[in-house]
Design an enzyme around this catalytic site. Structure first.
Site, mmCIF file in Angstrom:
data_model
loop_
_atom_site.group_PDB
_atom_site.id
_atom_site.type_symbol
_atom_site.label_atom_id
_atom_site.label_comp_id
_atom_site.label_asym_id
_atom_site.label_seq_id
_atom_site.Cartn_x
_atom_site.Cartn_y
_atom_site.Cartn_z
ATOM 1 N N LYS A 167 43.098 -30.806 5.917
ATOM 2 C CA LYS A 167 43.622 -32.175 5.855
ATOM 3 C C LYS A 167 43.182 -33.007 7.070
ATOM 4 O O LYS A 167 42.684 -32.449 8.058
ATOM 5 C CB LYS A 167 45.154 -32.106 5.726
ATOM 6 C CG LYS A 167 45.603 -31.389 4.442
ATOM 7 C CD LYS A 167 47.115 -31.415 4.284
ATOM 8 C CE LYS A 167 47.541 -30.745 2.978
ATOM 9 N NZ LYS A 167 48.991 -30.830 2.755
ATOM 10 N N ASN A 222 50.518 -30.981 7.409
ATOM 11 C CA ASN A 222 50.622 -29.524 7.556
ATOM 12 C C ASN A 222 49.268 -28.822 7.464
ATOM 13 O O ASN A 222 49.157 -27.701 6.988
ATOM 14 C CB ASN A 222 51.635 -28.951 6.554
ATOM 15 C CG ASN A 222 51.235 -29.201 5.119
ATOM 16 O OD1 ASN A 222 50.234 -29.881 4.857
ATOM 17 N ND2 ASN A 222 51.970 -28.646 4.180
ATOM 18 N N HIS A 279 45.725 -27.464 2.528
ATOM 19 C CA HIS A 279 46.215 -27.264 1.167
ATOM 20 C C HIS A 279 45.431 -26.092 0.570
ATOM 21 O O HIS A 279 44.227 -25.977 0.799
ATOM 22 C CB HIS A 279 45.981 -28.513 0.313
ATOM 23 C CG HIS A 279 46.145 -28.255 -1.153
ATOM 24 N ND1 HIS A 279 47.380 -28.287 -1.769
ATOM 25 C CD2 HIS A 279 45.254 -27.899 -2.108
ATOM 26 C CE1 HIS A 279 47.228 -27.969 -3.049
ATOM 27 N NE2 HIS A 279 45.956 -27.741 -3.279
ATOM 28 N N TYR A 304 47.796 -34.580 -6.707
ATOM 29 C CA TYR A 304 49.215 -34.362 -6.401
ATOM 30 C C TYR A 304 50.138 -34.885 -7.511
ATOM 31 O O TYR A 304 51.294 -35.243 -7.222
ATOM 32 C CB TYR A 304 49.560 -35.019 -5.069
ATOM 33 C CG TYR A 304 49.079 -34.243 -3.849
ATOM 34 C CD1 TYR A 304 49.426 -32.904 -3.666
ATOM 35 C CD2 TYR A 304 48.289 -34.841 -2.872
ATOM 36 C CE1 TYR A 304 49.007 -32.194 -2.553
ATOM 37 C CE2 TYR A 304 47.868 -34.127 -1.742
ATOM 38 C CZ TYR A 304 48.234 -32.814 -1.600
ATOM 39 O OH TYR A 304 47.830 -32.102 -0.497
ATOM 40 N N GLU A 308 41.814 -27.786 -9.827
ATOM 41 C CA GLU A 308 41.442 -28.466 -8.580
ATOM 42 C C GLU A 308 39.940 -28.348 -8.304
ATOM 43 O O GLU A 308 39.317 -29.305 -7.836
ATOM 44 C CB GLU A 308 42.272 -27.899 -7.417
ATOM 45 C CG GLU A 308 43.747 -28.280 -7.548
ATOM 46 C CD GLU A 308 44.666 -27.576 -6.561
ATOM 47 O OE1 GLU A 308 44.172 -26.875 -5.648
ATOM 48 O OE2 GLU A 308 45.905 -27.734 -6.698
HETATM 49 P P1 CMP Z 1 50.467 -29.252 -0.010
HETATM 50 O O1 CMP Z 1 50.379 -27.778 -0.058
HETATM 51 O O2 CMP Z 1 49.191 -30.016 0.127
HETATM 52 O O3 CMP Z 1 51.252 -29.767 -1.309
HETATM 53 C C1 CMP Z 1 52.034 -30.938 -1.349
HETATM 54 C C2 CMP Z 1 52.136 -31.593 -0.005
HETATM 55 O O4 CMP Z 1 53.157 -32.565 0.138
HETATM 56 C C3 CMP Z 1 52.481 -30.538 1.028
HETATM 57 O O5 CMP Z 1 51.397 -29.672 1.244
HETATM 58 C C4 CMP Z 1 52.878 -31.408 2.210
HETATM 59 O O6 CMP Z 1 51.743 -31.914 2.897
HETATM 60 C C5 CMP Z 1 53.530 -32.615 1.523
HETATM 61 N N1 CMP Z 1 54.993 -32.649 1.647
HETATM 62 C C6 CMP Z 1 55.676 -33.553 2.360
HETATM 63 N N2 CMP Z 1 56.979 -33.367 2.243
HETATM 64 C C7 CMP Z 1 57.165 -32.308 1.444
HETATM 65 C C8 CMP Z 1 58.332 -31.634 0.962
HETATM 66 N N3 CMP Z 1 59.571 -32.001 1.281
HETATM 67 N N4 CMP Z 1 58.122 -30.570 0.160
HETATM 68 C C9 CMP Z 1 56.879 -30.178 -0.188
HETATM 69 N N5 CMP Z 1 55.724 -30.815 0.235
HETATM 70 C C10 CMP Z 1 55.879 -31.854 1.055
#
Ligand code: CMP
Length: 135
Positions: free
Chosen positions: A10, A113, A116, A50, A127
């Site tokens: 990311k 975070n 992904h 998403y 994907e």
């Molecule tokens: P990712 O694995 O890319 O999938 C969905 C993304 O939404 C997650 O990582 C985070 O970057 C983001 N996200 C933000 N808030 C939340 C939340 N409360 N629960 C899950 N995903 C979240």
């Protein structure tokens, strides 16, 4: 079973110069890099990617963050690759992620975070197809 999975490093991972450190973990594990590219994603493709989170409160922040800078798209291949990579990535919430996992070691925000990774064979197939035009 030999499988493929899609990884997105990311914008925070790119800005914080973590790309090499993260990719080397997958290489050390013996996974093969089948495709790798840097891209600036637009909200159109991210809203598709998403889709399942469309009605969540964090959706707009997530799209804003994911369009805030370049990402690295990677297709990895290896034995039980999908499950192995998810274990290496760790829990979505970096404060729940175990030390030794990528998010446990590098992430400090739920939205930002670092990485992904596809969560199932269906997601991986979907994907990889969705991001195919970048490779
Ligand atoms: P990712 O694995 O890319 O999938 C969905 C993304 O939404 C997650 O990582 C985070 O970057 C983001 N996200 C933000 N808030 C939340 C939340 N409360 N629960 C899950 N995903 C979240």
């Amino acid at each position: 079973m030999i499988e493929k999975t899609l990884i997105i490093l990311k914008p925070d991972a790119v800005k914080r110069k973590l790309i090499g450190k993260i990719i080397s973990r997958f290489e050390m594990k013996g996974l093969n890099i089948k495709e790798l590219t840097m891209a600036k994603l637009d909200s159109y493709i991210l809203e598709k990617h998403y889709e399942e989170h469309k009605n969540k409160a964090f959706f707009n922040d997530l799209i804003d963050f994911m369009t805030s800078g370049s990402v690295i798209l990677i297709v990895l291949e290896g034995k039980n690759c999908i499950k192995t990579v998810r274990k290496m990535v760790g829990a979505t919430d970096p404060f729940e992620a175990d030390p030794g996992t990528i998010r446990g070691d590098f992430a400090h925000s739920l939205t930002e975070n670092v990485i992904h990774a596809s969560d199932s064979k269906n997601s991986a197939d979907r994907e990889i197809k969705l991001f195919k035009k970048y490779f």
